[in-house]
Design a protein around this motif. Sequence first.
Motif, PDB file in Angstrom:
ATOM      1  N   VAL A 293      46.296  26.111  10.292  1.00  0.00           N
ATOM      2  CA  VAL A 293      45.592  27.417  10.853  1.00  0.00           C
ATOM      3  C   VAL A 293      44.725  28.207   9.739  1.00  0.00           C
ATOM      4  O   VAL A 293      45.171  28.299   8.558  1.00  0.00           O
ATOM      5  CB  VAL A 293      46.823  28.347  11.189  1.00  0.00           C
ATOM      6  CG1 VAL A 293      46.226  29.740  11.856  1.00  0.00           C
ATOM      7  CG2 VAL A 293      47.770  27.746  12.211  1.00  0.00           C
ATOM      8  N   ARG A 294      43.384  28.313  10.016  1.00  0.00           N
ATOM      9  CA  ARG A 294      42.503  28.936   9.215  1.00  0.00           C
ATOM     10  C   ARG A 294      42.645  30.416   9.278  1.00  0.00           C
ATOM     11  O   ARG A 294      42.818  31.071  10.323  1.00  0.00           O
ATOM     12  CB  ARG A 294      41.217  28.538   9.808  1.00  0.00           C
ATOM     13  CG  ARG A 294      40.779  26.975   9.399  1.00  0.00           C
ATOM     14  CD  ARG A 294      40.702  26.736   7.908  1.00  0.00           C
ATOM     15  NE  ARG A 294      40.894  25.377   7.609  1.00  0.00           N
ATOM     16  CZ  ARG A 294      40.186  24.830   6.859  1.00  0.00           C
ATOM     17  NH1 ARG A 294      38.838  25.183   6.723  1.00  0.00           N
ATOM     18  NH2 ARG A 294      40.359  23.488   6.718  1.00  0.00           N
ATOM     19  N   TYR A 295      42.650  31.044   8.085  1.00  0.00           N
ATOM     20  CA  TYR A 295      42.862  32.502   7.850  1.00  0.00           C
ATOM     21  C   TYR A 295      41.758  33.180   7.007  1.00  0.00           C
ATOM     22  O   TYR A 295      41.665  32.587   5.688  1.00  0.00           O
ATOM     23  CB  TYR A 295      44.323  32.827   7.250  1.00  0.00           C
ATOM     24  CG  TYR A 295      44.525  34.188   6.976  1.00  0.00           C
ATOM     25  CD1 TYR A 295      44.009  35.239   7.741  1.00  0.00           C
ATOM     26  CD2 TYR A 295      45.253  34.279   6.058  1.00  0.00           C
ATOM     27  CE1 TYR A 295      44.240  36.874   7.108  1.00  0.00           C
ATOM     28  CE2 TYR A 295      46.004  35.913   5.790  1.00  0.00           C
ATOM     29  CZ  TYR A 295      45.281  36.849   6.432  1.00  0.00           C
ATOM     30  OH  TYR A 295      45.613  38.014   5.923  1.00  0.00           O
ATOM     31  N   ARG A 296      40.689  33.724   7.612  1.00  0.00           N
ATOM     32  CA  ARG A 296      39.514  33.903   6.893  1.00  0.00           C
ATOM     33  C   ARG A 296      39.307  35.328   6.536  1.00  0.00           C
ATOM     34  O   ARG A 296      39.450  36.072   7.717  1.00  0.00           O
ATOM     35  CB  ARG A 296      38.245  33.464   7.443  1.00  0.00           C
ATOM     36  CG  ARG A 296      36.822  33.506   6.759  1.00  0.00           C
ATOM     37  CD  ARG A 296      35.782  32.902   7.570  1.00  0.00           C
ATOM     38  NE  ARG A 296      34.615  32.767   6.804  1.00  0.00           N
ATOM     39  CZ  ARG A 296      33.704  33.761   6.649  1.00  0.00           C
ATOM     40  NH1 ARG A 296      33.819  34.915   7.210  1.00  0.00           N
ATOM     41  NH2 ARG A 296      32.800  33.478   5.958  1.00  0.00           N
ATOM     42  N   LEU A 297      39.381  35.907   5.472  1.00  0.00           N
ATOM     43  CA  LEU A 297      39.007  37.375   5.174  1.00  0.00           C
ATOM     44  C   LEU A 297      37.490  37.480   4.430  1.00  0.00           C
ATOM     45  O   LEU A 297      37.355  36.814   3.603  1.00  0.00           O
ATOM     46  CB  LEU A 297      39.922  37.953   4.415  1.00  0.00           C
ATOM     47  CG  LEU A 297      41.425  37.824   4.738  1.00  0.00           C
ATOM     48  CD1 LEU A 297      42.389  37.219   3.976  1.00  0.00           C
ATOM     49  CD2 LEU A 297      41.895  39.267   5.120  1.00  0.00           C
ATOM     50  N   SER A 298      36.873  38.383   4.904  1.00  0.00           N
ATOM     51  CA  SER A 298      35.698  38.896   4.193  1.00  0.00           C
ATOM     52  C   SER A 298      35.447  40.291   4.056  1.00  0.00           C
ATOM     53  O   SER A 298      35.670  41.084   4.927  1.00  0.00           O
ATOM     54  CB  SER A 298      34.425  38.348   4.963  1.00  0.00           C
ATOM     55  OG  SER A 298      34.391  38.819   6.322  1.00  0.00           O
ATOM     56  N   ALA A 299      35.171  40.677   2.858  1.00  0.00           N
ATOM     57  CA  ALA A 299      34.934  42.168   2.410  1.00  0.00           C
ATOM     58  C   ALA A 299      33.512  42.278   2.198  1.00  0.00           C
ATOM     59  O   ALA A 299      32.710  41.724   1.734  1.00  0.00           O
ATOM     60  CB  ALA A 299      35.620  42.637   1.290  1.00  0.00           C
ATOM     61  N   GLU A 300      32.836  43.597   2.818  1.00  0.00           N
ATOM     62  CA  GLU A 300      31.559  43.664   2.719  1.00  0.00           C
ATOM     63  C   GLU A 300      31.222  45.264   2.697  1.00  0.00           C
ATOM     64  O   GLU A 300      31.834  45.942   3.347  1.00  0.00           O
ATOM     65  CB  GLU A 300      30.545  42.975   3.623  1.00  0.00           C
ATOM     66  CG  GLU A 300      31.010  43.522   4.951  1.00  0.00           C
ATOM     67  CD  GLU A 300      30.283  42.857   6.088  1.00  0.00           C
ATOM     68  OE1 GLU A 300      29.258  42.658   6.072  1.00  0.00           O
ATOM     69  OE2 GLU A 300      31.095  42.324   6.924  1.00  0.00           O
ATOM     70  N   SER A 301      29.947  45.474   2.363  1.00  0.00           N
ATOM     71  CA  SER A 301      29.413  46.843   2.659  1.00  0.00           C
ATOM     72  C   SER A 301      28.997  47.215   3.972  1.00  0.00           C
ATOM     73  O   SER A 301      28.097  46.319   4.399  1.00  0.00           O
ATOM     74  CB  SER A 301      28.522  47.380   1.358  1.00  0.00           C
ATOM     75  OG  SER A 301      27.847  48.481   1.674  1.00  0.00           O
ATOM     76  N   PHE A 302      29.527  48.163   4.849  1.00  0.00           N
ATOM     77  CA  PHE A 302      29.215  48.186   5.969  1.00  0.00           C
ATOM     78  C   PHE A 302      28.808  49.836   6.420  1.00  0.00           C
ATOM     79  O   PHE A 302      29.607  50.483   6.269  1.00  0.00           O
ATOM     80  CB  PHE A 302      30.350  47.488   6.917  1.00  0.00           C
ATOM     81  CG  PHE A 302      29.847  47.727   8.343  1.00  0.00           C
ATOM     82  CD1 PHE A 302      29.092  46.468   8.980  1.00  0.00           C
ATOM     83  CD2 PHE A 302      30.348  48.536   9.127  1.00  0.00           C
ATOM     84  CE1 PHE A 302      28.624  46.386  10.030  1.00  0.00           C
ATOM     85  CE2 PHE A 302      29.950  48.602  10.617  1.00  0.00           C
ATOM     86  CZ  PHE A 302      29.103  47.483  11.042  1.00  0.00           C
ATOM     87  N   PRO A 303      27.890  49.938   6.660  1.00  0.00           N
ATOM     88  CA  PRO A 303      27.458  51.477   6.952  1.00  0.00           C
ATOM     89  C   PRO A 303      27.734  51.970   8.243  1.00  0.00           C
ATOM     90  O   PRO A 303      27.472  53.149   8.540  1.00  0.00           O
ATOM     91  CB  PRO A 303      25.713  51.309   6.688  1.00  0.00           C
ATOM     92  CG  PRO A 303      25.084  49.950   7.010  1.00  0.00           C
ATOM     93  CD  PRO A 303      26.504  49.202   6.556  1.00  0.00           C
TER      94      PRO A 303
END
Lengths: 475, 184
Positions: free
Chosen positions: B82-92
């Motif tokens: 099972v794939r578990y993907r996390l991403s963090a980014e600046s979001f206005p």
Amino acid sequence: MSVDQAATPPPPTPGSRRVFTSWGAAARWPAVWFFVALTIGGIVILGIAFGPAIAEAPGAFVLAAVLFAIHGAVFVTIIRAVDWLEPEPRWLFAAALIWGGFVASANALRANTALESILVKMTSLGFVRDWAAAIEGPTDEEILKTLGIVMIVLLARRQINSVLDGVVYGAFVGLGFQEIENITYSLNAVAAAGDDSLAAVLQVFLVRGLLAGLWSHTVYSAIAGAGVAYAVLHRERSWFNRIGVALGALALAWLMHFLWNSPAAASLTDYAGTYGTLLVLLIKGLLILGTFLVLLHFFRKDEYEGVAGPLESLSNPWIATHNEILALRGWRSRGRARWNAYVYGGTRAYGRVRRLQRAQADLAVEMRDNGPAGFNTRLPELQRARYGVHELGITDADALHPTTTSGLISFVLAFAVLINPIFLILPLGFLVFGVARARSRRQRADPRLRTAAVLAVVFALAYLVSVIARAATLV
Amino acid sequence: MGGGGSAWRRNLVGCVAVAAGVLALSFGVPAIDRAVPDATVSSTKPLEFADNASVVPPPDATVVSEQTSPDQGVITMAVDGVRYRLSAESFPGTLQQLADRIREVVQNVAGIQGISPDQPVTSNGGIPGLQATYVGENRTGWYTVYLLDGTGVTAVVDGNDAGVTEHRDELEASVRTVAIDRTT
């Protein structure tokens, strides 16, 4: 790797700058086929990697391609000016650009991705976040670009006649890499923005093209190219010495790239804000560029002496006077000699002195490479050029020049254009007035009048571009 | 062509050496990467996957290195396929806009048959979020988005029905451990 002179295509005829005598002759050399095959492979890799992104944002791609093509053209002009004494063949320049743009960048894409994956597996995410760019980029990219310089040697060993030639080919490989990488960064920025965003492209152009462009791949690979050229040229030295210098130059290129990509001093910028970050980037960049310019000074001096020697040995003012030989030294002195001619006799005199300088450099290079046969080949062209200059009454196309107060004031006023473009009129006025007065009195004019005018025009254009960019961003 | 033949051979040797160098980097480094096993991560302490975001991984998770980009704040883990993907980014934007963006991406994946409406969720640390489940042909999963002080975290779990069902509890527990650092 040792590349012997014999392991390359046969020598061109004296006076010719062609790499191969014909397409048939080119096709007989493995280097040509290897170059073509690796280029096709690179284009396929890039097409697969970025084809979908281009299809998603065609407008942004076109804008990025145009902007970075113009950016690259400026660099080409600068490199050609450095290479003026002994211009390299255009096809070989194109080959160097193609290698950097398609072969090196495409394969670096694969190698960088894999190397980052290895780092993720073997180190912490924090380490990868901070150091991956500093490790991957220099390691994969500098090696791939340097292999391109070796490929240029295999394509045309006899075009490498000085360390400066290696610098020039290296710079072109690096430039090709730099501009294609800039376009791919633009596509990534557009994808991150989520639409066919022109603003993202302009931002990449500002950061990577203008802010970081001067101390990037072009400089790194130029250094590596110097090492390759040294190894090729100095056959009288030991194998150990030649390979050592080539690897040393590659290591210096690696170090420069590492310095630029490294998070060193990043902690300082955490507290320094945007201006502090820019200052750290500027210091890093100037350190890299400064090192390169110091080395370039010696490489250019070396090439100039190789060209000036044969001309001085003739002791023939009809071929070249002592002052004319001195004027050949650099782009500034060559420009000053042409400026003197322009002030004296207008654009026609300017063009004729330029032609004379070209003929003198070509004759000297041919004498250096082919002895009396080269001299005889180039002599008619030089004589025609000399007659042309002599006809206008110019007996010594020297670069001697006065230094005047009006020249200094004009130079200072050029910077006023940064405040308001209306001030452009001042340096232009000084230029027109200075030239007219020098002509009427049969005197030389201060070349800073011209420099100031050019600078002012550049500043005015930059102002215009910034206005357009701001308008485009707002739209 | 005695001398010419020799020059031709030396040119060939030089070209083979250059090509070998290119291929070593283009294919050799990826081959080494494939030979190195994926790294396992601790399920007891937070893993900082971006400058200002962390998560406690589920038990037995490995990092899928080729789909992980720490400098871009992206990590992909695998738990039993099972794939578990996390991403963090600046979001206005807003939390709903962040959810709408990932919803659009999921909807455009081939084979996706339906997505539930967004449901409000809260992380263990009190960060507000939205979550939706989707189903497709022999696959299922869900996405969760959190937004705090302009930093958005998107977590996507995706796998076959059996795998997701078996590990749902520990994956949901992991998603709730997402933390966003306010100080950065």
